[in-house]
Motif scaffolding. Sequence first.
Motif, PDB file in Angstrom:
ATOM      1  N   THR A  15     -71.695  17.709 -20.507  1.00 45.19           N
ATOM      2  CA  THR A  15     -71.948  16.638 -19.805  1.00 45.19           C
ATOM      3  C   THR A  15     -71.614  15.363 -20.426  1.00 45.19           C
ATOM      4  N   ILE A  16     -71.326  14.301 -19.277  1.00 44.14           N
ATOM      5  CA  ILE A  16     -70.529  13.044 -19.839  1.00 44.14           C
ATOM      6  C   ILE A  16     -71.462  11.978 -20.237  1.00 44.14           C
ATOM      7  N   GLY A  17     -72.798  11.981 -19.964  1.00 41.32           N
ATOM      8  CA  GLY A  17     -73.810  11.263 -20.369  1.00 41.32           C
ATOM      9  C   GLY A  17     -73.629   9.967 -19.794  1.00 41.32           C
ATOM     10  N   LYS A 258     -73.456  16.915  -0.768  1.00 43.73           N
ATOM     11  CA  LYS A 258     -73.006  15.947  -1.737  1.00 43.73           C
ATOM     12  C   LYS A 258     -71.941  16.775  -2.533  1.00 43.73           C
ATOM     13  N   TYR A 259     -72.384  18.030  -2.912  1.00 45.39           N
ATOM     14  CA  TYR A 259     -71.613  18.782  -3.873  1.00 45.39           C
ATOM     15  C   TYR A 259     -70.252  19.118  -3.165  1.00 45.39           C
ATOM     16  N   GLU A 260     -70.377  19.452  -1.925  1.00 42.55           N
ATOM     17  CA  GLU A 260     -69.218  19.875  -1.069  1.00 42.55           C
ATOM     18  C   GLU A 260     -68.269  18.838  -1.037  1.00 42.55           C
ATOM     19  N   PHE A 314     -69.309  14.295 -12.827  1.00 37.45           N
ATOM     20  CA  PHE A 314     -69.618  12.925 -13.608  1.00 37.45           C
ATOM     21  C   PHE A 314     -70.684  12.298 -13.136  1.00 37.45           C
ATOM     22  N   THR A 315     -70.823  12.156 -11.764  1.00 35.41           N
ATOM     23  CA  THR A 315     -71.496  11.213 -11.067  1.00 35.41           C
ATOM     24  C   THR A 315     -72.938  11.476 -10.330  1.00 35.41           C
ATOM     25  N   TYR A 321     -78.487  17.533 -11.833  1.00 32.60           N
ATOM     26  CA  TYR A 321     -78.227  18.253 -13.098  1.00 32.60           C
ATOM     27  C   TYR A 321     -79.456  19.104 -13.250  1.00 32.60           C
ATOM     28  N   VAL A 322     -80.703  18.997 -12.990  1.00 33.23           N
ATOM     29  CA  VAL A 322     -81.768  19.857 -13.280  1.00 33.23           C
ATOM     30  C   VAL A 322     -81.620  21.148 -12.286  1.00 33.23           C
TER      31      VAL A 322
END
Length: 342
Positions: A15-17, A258-260, A314-315, A321-322
Motif C-alpha cells: 500500500t502507498i498509504g 471503478k476498478y475496470e 493508489f487512489t 481496500y477492505v
Amino acid sequence: MPSSPRPLRKLGFLTIGLFDEADPRRGHESTLEIIELGERLGFDSAWLRHRHLQYGISSPVAVMAAASQRTSRIELGTAVIPLGWENPLRLAEDLATVDILSGGRINPGVSVGPPMHFDEVKGALYPDTADAEDFSYERVRRLLDFVRGKPASDFSGVQGFEVFSDRVQPHSPGLGRRLWYGGGSLSSARWAGEHGMNFLTSSVVKAEGTEGPYDFAQIQLSHIRAFRAAHPDGADARVSQGLVVIPTDSASPEQRAKYEAYAAKRTPRTTSPQGPARLMFAPDIVGTSEEIAERLHAHAAFREVDEVAFALPFTFEHEDYVQILTDMATKLGPTLGWRPGA
C-alpha cells in the motif's frame, strides 16, 4: 520452457498509504487499520511504499514501528526505501531497532539511484555534498554491512562511564537475511543475487534489448533467473512479485466499474517501452479470483515464484481496500494454493 506454477506459499500486499494534507493522521490510521485487517485475514506480509515530498508515506520505518505494536504475526516490509535519501548507518540503526521491537518481523526493501527531482531537492537534502554523494550499489553494500554487524567505527570499549560498540546497536541477527533489493533490470537482479539479498520484482521492468517485440513477463522471468543464478541459495533464493491485482468477487457493481476504469486508463502504457529509461509496465489484472488465477498461471514470471505482494491501487477508498484484501485472502489466495497464516 517455463516451469509448472508453484503453489503460492506467502501472500502479501503493498500500500502507498495516501493521506489528505489537511488531515494526515486519518490517512496514516487507515494504513495501520489495513495492516491490522491483513493480519486478521491471515496475510503473511504487508508492505509500504515510500514517497518523499508527496502525500504518501514518507517514513515507512516509523509506520512499521507503529504497526508492529498493533500486530503480532504479520511481517512488515518496505517496497522500497530509496537509499539516495538515506544515510546507511543511521538507517541501519532504525531498521534494527524496529526489527527488535517487532520480534524479528521486518523485511526492508531498498533501491539505489539519485533521488527523484534531484536538481530541485539537492540544496535541501545535501547542501554541501550533493556533487560528492555516491548513489550507486555501494550505498546498498554499506547498509548491508552495517545491518549484518560489520564494524562502523574504529573504536569500542569504555570511555569514562560510557560503553561504546564498534557495530550498529541494537544488532538484530536475523535482519541481514531479510533485506530485499527492489530492481527492474538485469544488473540489479545479478547484484542482489551476488550479495545474498532477496529480490523484489514489481509491475515495472526495463526493456533493455534494442529490438522488440517486448513481453513484460519474459523480461521479468529473465531477471528472476539471473538473480537466482547469482545467489548462493540458487533456486531457493527468495523472490517476491508485486503485480497490481484487483479481485472483484464481492465487489459492488459500482466498485467493479471503478476498478475496470482504473485499469483501462493505465493500459496504454503497457503496450511499449515508456520514456528514456524504456520502462515496461505490466497490465493491471481485474476480475474474479478464478479469472485472475488463470491469468497468473499463464504469466511466465509468476510461474517461478511462490511469494507475492500484490499492489493495491493508489487512489481507492478505504472500503475498497477492505473488499479487495478480503477477496484476496478468502478467494484468490486459496485458488492459487495459498493457506492463511495462523
